[in-house]
Design a protein around this motif. Sequence first.
Motif, short mmCIF file in Angstrom:
data_model
loop_
_atom_site.label_atom_id
_atom_site.label_comp_id
_atom_site.label_asym_id
_atom_site.label_seq_id
_atom_site.Cartn_x
_atom_site.Cartn_y
_atom_site.Cartn_z
N GLY A 179 0.82 -1.19 0.00
CA GLY A 179 0.00 0.00 0.00
C GLY A 179 0.86 1.25 0.00
N GLY A 180 0.26 2.34 -0.38
CA GLY A 180 1.01 3.57 -0.35
C GLY A 180 0.28 4.75 -0.95
N VAL A 181 0.84 5.89 -0.68
CA VAL A 181 0.39 7.15 -1.26
C VAL A 181 1.63 7.81 -1.85
CG1 VAL A 181 -0.63 9.40 -0.78
CG2 VAL A 181 -1.43 7.38 0.47
N SER A 182 1.56 8.15 -3.13
CA SER A 182 2.72 8.75 -3.81
C SER A 182 2.31 10.03 -4.50
CB SER A 182 3.26 7.80 -4.88
OG SER A 182 3.61 6.56 -4.33
N LEU A 183 3.21 10.98 -4.45
CA LEU A 183 3.05 12.22 -5.17
C LEU A 183 4.17 12.25 -6.20
CD1 LEU A 183 1.46 14.87 -5.33
CD2 LEU A 183 3.12 15.85 -3.73
N GLY A 184 3.83 12.38 -7.49
CA GLY A 184 4.82 12.30 -8.54
C GLY A 184 4.76 13.47 -9.51
N PHE A 185 5.87 13.65 -10.20
CA PHE A 185 5.99 14.69 -11.22
C PHE A 185 6.39 14.01 -12.54
CE2 PHE A 185 8.42 17.89 -13.59
CZ PHE A 185 7.49 18.92 -13.62
N ALA A 186 5.63 14.23 -13.59
CA ALA A 186 5.94 13.67 -14.91
C ALA A 186 6.86 14.60 -15.67
CB ALA A 186 4.65 13.45 -15.70
N PHE A 187 7.94 14.06 -16.19
CA PHE A 187 8.93 14.86 -16.94
C PHE A 187 8.51 15.01 -18.38
CE2 PHE A 187 11.36 13.24 -13.40
CZ PHE A 187 11.96 14.40 -12.96
#
Length: 187
Positions: A179-187
């Motif tokens: 499980g998890g919560v991720s905050l990401g940035f697309a290049f």
Amino acid sequence: LPMVIQVDAIGELDGQNQTYSGEIEPQGWFINPYFRYYVGQAMKGFYLEAFGRYYDYSYLVPYEYDKNGATIHANLDGTANGLGGGLALGVQFNLAPRVYLDIHAGYGMGVGDIHLQTNDPNLDATDYQNIKMNIEEHEADADVEIFLLGNVLEGIDAGADASSAWGDIKGKTFPLVRGGVSLGFAF
């Protein structure tokens, strides 16, 4: 974040009740490949995930005992490795241009091996043989509960020589939680 496993052990050794309650912090590595199927648009919205996991950890199990009128503090050296897989559900949101939030949770099953060994310098060959015999005699009535693994002393293979005592558990089935919560940035 480091993983911590809570261990609660209760058993009888040489006619005395023995207890241990504490935390073990495994060190090592794991690999967790996964495949996601997005229900709608790729990389957005809800998805179903199939994942695998292989891990190889080492850890210390602190314990204490009385010998010759003194309380001695020592550690068991442990290793664990296993392989498994499962399914997860998740959702990925576009929060801003090229910024994404991913939330997922899943469950699976795995199988692995555990090895525990002591080579405590305060013990001698007779002590190591006694440890081996006590493990073999009390395997059925000892209760070593580990969070999500249950009683791990079922099916233990004990051994000893002049400088150590050990126990091996082969092919233990265990749950995998992902499980998890991720905050990401697309290049």
